[in-house]
Design a protein around this motif. Structure first.
Motif, PDB file in Angstrom:
ATOM      1  N   THR A   1      44.925  44.471  40.759  1.00  0.00           N
ATOM      2  CA  THR A   1      43.808  43.882  40.033  1.00  0.00           C
ATOM      3  C   THR A   1      42.561  44.723  40.225  1.00  0.00           C
ATOM      4  O   THR A   1      42.399  45.409  41.220  1.00  0.00           O
TER       5      THR A   1
ATOM      6  N   GLY B   1      38.431  43.816  39.794  1.00  0.00           N
ATOM      7  CA  GLY B   1      37.558  42.694  39.476  1.00  0.00           C
ATOM      8  C   GLY B   1      38.408  41.445  39.302  1.00  0.00           C
ATOM      9  O   GLY B   1      39.267  41.150  40.118  1.00  0.00           O
ATOM     10  N   ASN B   2      38.206  40.751  38.203  1.00  0.00           N
ATOM     11  CA  ASN B   2      38.977  39.532  37.987  1.00  0.00           C
ATOM     12  C   ASN B   2      40.026  39.724  36.899  1.00  0.00           C
ATOM     13  O   ASN B   2      40.322  38.817  36.141  1.00  0.00           O
ATOM     14  N   GLN B   3      40.574  40.919  36.816  1.00  0.00           N
ATOM     15  CA  GLN B   3      41.579  41.153  35.787  1.00  0.00           C
ATOM     16  C   GLN B   3      42.826  41.764  36.402  1.00  0.00           C
ATOM     17  O   GLN B   3      42.743  42.670  37.228  1.00  0.00           O
TER      18      GLN B   3
ATOM     19  N   ASP C   1      39.961  27.354  29.542  1.00  0.00           N
ATOM     20  CA  ASP C   1      38.966  27.598  30.581  1.00  0.00           C
ATOM     21  C   ASP C   1      37.974  26.465  30.722  1.00  0.00           C
ATOM     22  O   ASP C   1      37.008  26.581  31.450  1.00  0.00           O
TER      23      ASP C   1
ATOM     24  N   GLU D   1      46.884  33.408  39.751  1.00  0.00           N
ATOM     25  CA  GLU D   1      45.579  32.851  40.097  1.00  0.00           C
ATOM     26  C   GLU D   1      45.648  31.754  41.140  1.00  0.00           C
ATOM     27  O   GLU D   1      44.668  31.059  41.380  1.00  0.00           O
TER      28      GLU D   1
ATOM     29  N   ARG E   1      47.449  34.423  45.472  1.00  0.00           N
ATOM     30  CA  ARG E   1      46.409  34.544  44.465  1.00  0.00           C
ATOM     31  C   ARG E   1      45.880  35.969  44.423  1.00  0.00           C
ATOM     32  O   ARG E   1      45.496  36.529  45.445  1.00  0.00           O
TER      33      ARG E   1
ATOM     34  N   VAL F   1      43.715  36.930  41.511  1.00  0.00           N
ATOM     35  CA  VAL F   1      42.409  36.788  40.864  1.00  0.00           C
ATOM     36  C   VAL F   1      42.082  35.298  40.810  1.00  0.00           C
ATOM     37  O   VAL F   1      42.910  34.459  41.148  1.00  0.00           O
ATOM     38  N   PHE F   2      40.873  34.992  40.335  1.00  0.00           N
ATOM     39  CA  PHE F   2      40.484  33.593  40.234  1.00  0.00           C
ATOM     40  C   PHE F   2      40.769  33.067  38.833  1.00  0.00           C
ATOM     41  O   PHE F   2      40.724  33.833  37.870  1.00  0.00           O
TER      42      PHE F   2
ATOM     43  N   PRO G   1      40.127  31.484  35.208  1.00  0.00           N
ATOM     44  CA  PRO G   1      38.947  31.709  34.367  1.00  0.00           C
ATOM     45  C   PRO G   1      38.110  30.436  34.191  1.00  0.00           C
ATOM     46  O   PRO G   1      38.642  29.326  34.182  1.00  0.00           O
TER      47      PRO G   1
ATOM     48  N   GLY H   1      38.027  41.988  33.263  1.00  0.00           N
ATOM     49  CA  GLY H   1      37.850  40.578  33.578  1.00  0.00           C
ATOM     50  C   GLY H   1      37.555  39.711  32.379  1.00  0.00           C
ATOM     51  O   GLY H   1      37.488  38.493  32.492  1.00  0.00           O
TER      52      GLY H   1
END
Lengths: 689, 115
Positions: free
Chosen positions: A235, A237-239, A273, A561, A578, A580-581, A583, B107
């Protein structure tokens, strides 16, 4: 066992071991490009040259079997010089485009050029160039970079069983090619990207998006099929940038199916989301408090029997356990984790597991596949069957629609009558199973999800007992699942309680108005028409079929996630982590259920994931020991009775490998694969995009 | 322009010139021996340092003895003061004040909307 000396250290290895493997035993690393422990030896890169005493020239250690009293030097001046020369030859035609190459930073050639190469090149003539090849939507090529190790050719020929790549021409004109320009049709084709030691084959969806050193690596579990392949989620960042396989000898070795590898771009599409609540027939964005208030209002005044819950194919064990406790607190016996209606017996654990184990396939000597196409339901497992087939002395037969499984299999018939003939001992394959020492049967969801699934299951049990598939130290009865959540749900007991309804019953009762509220935990593979009049709570991560009919949508987390536990088809409990977090407003699923339980006045007895896991392990001891797979307890399961030939031939539960779940259905890459590989050759009409 | 500056300009200042924006430039009528003459500007409107165009800026900071010529080349742009805080302020592409449409970044995800 021959004894030899490598770099002054003595080692004793079995005859037939190569010098390179013997050196690895001692922890001595010999550089290599073409050698791979799981592929046949080609010995064409010459990088592993070593000096052996009394041999006049340097020897390729990967192809040299050990001999008694051999004296090997891996770092003598002659060996080092030989490697330097090989490296210089390889770099003659290899472009020096590392800054724009996707392999940069994780390239074997780059690393070994630094470690074993010369500090400068002497080559001043023209370099050769090779035209690009088209290998489909998953693999990007830069064939000028190819060093002709032929790992990709050997992988597709030997492991995947789809010999679509080959090397043509000789010497400087040698090229790796598909012969005719078209996409690779193997479900394991992505692995050749990992195998390629240089940047000739790179991942097309991942092209030019990230560098390996800027990625965060998380070790996790794949959920897009029921094998539970071990994966590494990269990953930034968050992707989620890419997914790579992780070594697990008993599950996926080091391979990974294309869907598990490339469907991750679906994680950034159609995401739920924010909570939604249906007002005046329209779904409107809402806050969590409003969504919970709507659930409270929707469930108030309903009797336990009027509420039902169905778990989908990607649900983790923790959230299914939490939902089960919530349903019990609400007094509802109507819960089911078999959304396709598969007739698995929830009472006998042997009836739903792949009891032989995936690694156990290598010990088997006869196999009957019923109503399953392992090639598209579990490509990694199919590669294991193929591995066993190649060893020889292994008879495979299939009952069901004839398909190319990548290995020779005797086709006994399309329909249940062929299966009945085997069970009755009328088909000669019954004797093959009977006389085999370690026979196996694999039952697929294509057989069990039919209306006569329970009778097929019963017939299979009958066959297992009659043909001696189950004996001391061997259980040859296997169910091949297609959903990652299924075995976990059955272990937990996410099945109808006393007097409860199963999936078919819930849908029928909902249509009749007897079930007034249904909680869908990521269940999308359902006919949703019967749910129109019911109050539907959809908890999941993608806006798929379930979200369309929902009255309240609770946005959950996808498998990358959340920390979740998944049980693979063998019954192996594995923990995903986990990466990433989730969305936006989306939350981890067990937290959503814990919060909902508080609003509904039945507070679930845990406040942390650890407490939930402790409760789960206390209820189901198997969850206390991750990564252990054992055959289930044998018992009486299935129904007796005639099989229904009128239901048609036994097919596979999966029609399109590339689109089986909300994540892969949302993935543009998987859509491209469907178009290029599944629909290749189909006539295109005016309505195609 | 506060009163002190006006008084000082009236008593001691010698008018040098006016730029195209109406800012007036002054210097000391008399300079003590050994001291550098003082040069200052009376702004047209709000006192704002960036209103001084480059040709006067050089003179004001004692880089040149006389103000430079104005636009000598066709490609020279008209001087603009700092526009921060005004409605002409610069915002990069993708900024909310420029429509908020930016390129895809790590992201990003597409959320589902009910149809």
């Amino acid at each position: 066992m021959p004894k030899l000396t490598i770099d002054g250290l003595e080692v004793e290895v079995p005859a037939g071991t190569s010098v390179l493997q013997a050196a690895e035993e001692l922890g001595i690393e010999i550089p290599r490009f073409c050698y791979h422990p799981r592929l046949p030896v080609a010995a064409n890169c010459r990088m592993c040259l070593v000096e052996i005493e009394k041999v006049p020239k340097p020897v390729a250690s990967c192809a040299q079997p050990v001999g008694e009293g051999m004296v090997v030097k891996t770092n003598s001046p002659a060996a080092l010089q030989a490697r330097k020369n090989v490296m210089e030859l390889l770099l003659i035609n290899h472009p020096l485009d590392c800054p724009i190459c996707d392999q940069g930073g994780e390239c074997d050639l780059q690393d070994q050029a630094v470690a074993y190469g010369k500090d400068k090149g002497r080559y001043i003539e023209e370099k050769r160039a090779v035209t690009e090849k088209y290998l489909g939507p998953l693999i990007k090529t830069a064939m000028t970079r190819c060093i002709h190790c032929t790992r990709c050719v050997r992988f597709l020929t030997e492991i995947a069983g789809v010999p679509e790549l080959g090397m043509v021409n000789r010497g400087e004109h040698a090229e790796i090619t598909t012969y005719v320009e078209r996409a690779l049709t193997s479900e394991l084709s992505g692995n050749i990207v990992d195998l390629c030691p240089v940047g000739a084959l790179t991942s097309k969806p991942y092209a030019f998006t990230a560098r390996p050193w800027e990625l965060k690596k998380t070790e996790s579990i794949d959920v897009l099929d029921a094998v539970g392949s071990n994966i590494r989620i990269d990953t930034r960042g968050n992707q989620v940038m890419r997914v790579l396989p992780r070594l697990h000898e008993d599950v996926n070795e080091e391979w990974l199916g294309d869907k598990s590898r490339a469907a991750i771009d679906g994680l950034a599409k159609r995401r739920l989301d924010t909570p939604y609540v249906r007002r005046d027939g329209q779904l409107r964005p809402a806050t969590w408090a409003e969504a919970f208030a709507a659930i409270e209002a929707g469930l108030s005044g309903l009797k336990g029997a009027e509420i039902a819950a169905i778990a989908g194919d990607l649900a983790d064990a923790e959230s299914m356990f939490a939902l089960k406790l919530l349903m019990q607190a609400l007094g509802s016996p109507n819960l089911d984790c078999r959304q396709d209606g598969a007739a698995l017996d929830p009472k006998v654990s042997a009836s739903w597991r792949f009891n032989t184990g995936i690694a156990g396939i290598e010990q088997a000597d006869a196999l009957l596949i019923v109503g399953s196409n392992p090639r598209i339901e579990a490509p990694v497992l199919n590669a294991r069957i193929r591995k066993r087939v190649l060893k020889g002395g292994f008879k495979v037969a299939t009952v069901g629609v004839k398909t190319d499984l990548t290995y020779a299999a005797q086709h006994l018939g399309d329909g249940v009558e062929a299966f009945q003939a085997v069970v009755d001992g009328e088909n000669p394959f019954f004797d093959v199973l009977k006389t085999a020492e370690r026979p196996m049967i694999v039952l697929g969801m294509g057989a069990l999800a039919r209306a006569d699934g329970a009778r097929i299951l019963g017939a299979a049990r009958h066959l297992a007992e009659k043909a001696g598939l189950v004996k001391d130290g061997w259980n040859g009865f296997n169910v091949l699942h297609t959903a990652a959540a299924r075995v976990g749900g059955l272990e937990i007991g996410f099945v109808p309680g006393k007097g409860g309804l199963d999936t078919r019953g819930i849908l029928k009762a909902a249509a009749a108005g007897k079930v007034k509220a249904v909680w869908l935990l990521g269940a999308d593979q359902l006919p949703t028409n019967p749910l129109d009049s019911a109050f539907v709570i959809y908890q999941g991560h993608h806006g798929d079929v379930g979200a369309q009919v929902a009255d309240v949508i609770l946005p959950g987390a996808a498998y990358t996630e959340k920390d979740g536990t998944y049980v693979n088809t063998e019954g192996r409990v594995q923990r995903a982590q986990r990466a990433v977090f989730p969305p936006g407003e989306a939350r981890e699923d067990w937290k959503i259920l814990r919060a909902a339980s508080e609003v509904l006045g039945h507070v679930l007895p845990f406040d942390s994931l650890d407490a939930l896991r402790d409760a789960l392990a206390a209820a189901v001891p198997a969850f206390a020991t991750p990564d252990a797979a054992a055959p289930g307890a044998w018992g009486d399961f299935g129904e007796a009775g005639a099989l229904d030939a009128a239901l048609g031939p036994l097919g596979s539960a999966v029609s399109n490998y590339y689109m089986t779940d909300p994540i892969s259905r949302a993935s543009p890459t998987m859509a491209a694969c469907t178009l290029e590989i599944i629909e290749a050759g189909n006539a295109r009409t005016g309505t195609h995009g | 322009m506060n009163l002190g500056t006006r008084l000082y300009t009236w008593l001691r200042g010698e008018f040098v010139g006016e730029d195209t924006f109406g800012n007036r430039y002054y210097r000391d009528r008399k300079t003590a021996r050994g001291n550098r003459e003082r040069r200052w500007v009376m702004f047209n409107g709000e006192p704002e340092a960036t209103k001084v165009p480059p040709e006067w800026h050089a003179w004001l900071h004692h880089t040149t003895d006389a103000p430079l010529e104005g636009a000598r080349h066709a490609w020279q742009k008209v001087h603009r003061p700092n526009l921060s805080g005004t409605k002409y302020a610069y915002f990069p592409a993708g900024h909310d004040r420029r429509g908020g449409k930016r390129d895809k970044a790590t992201g990003d995800y597409e959320s589902w909307r009910p149809s």
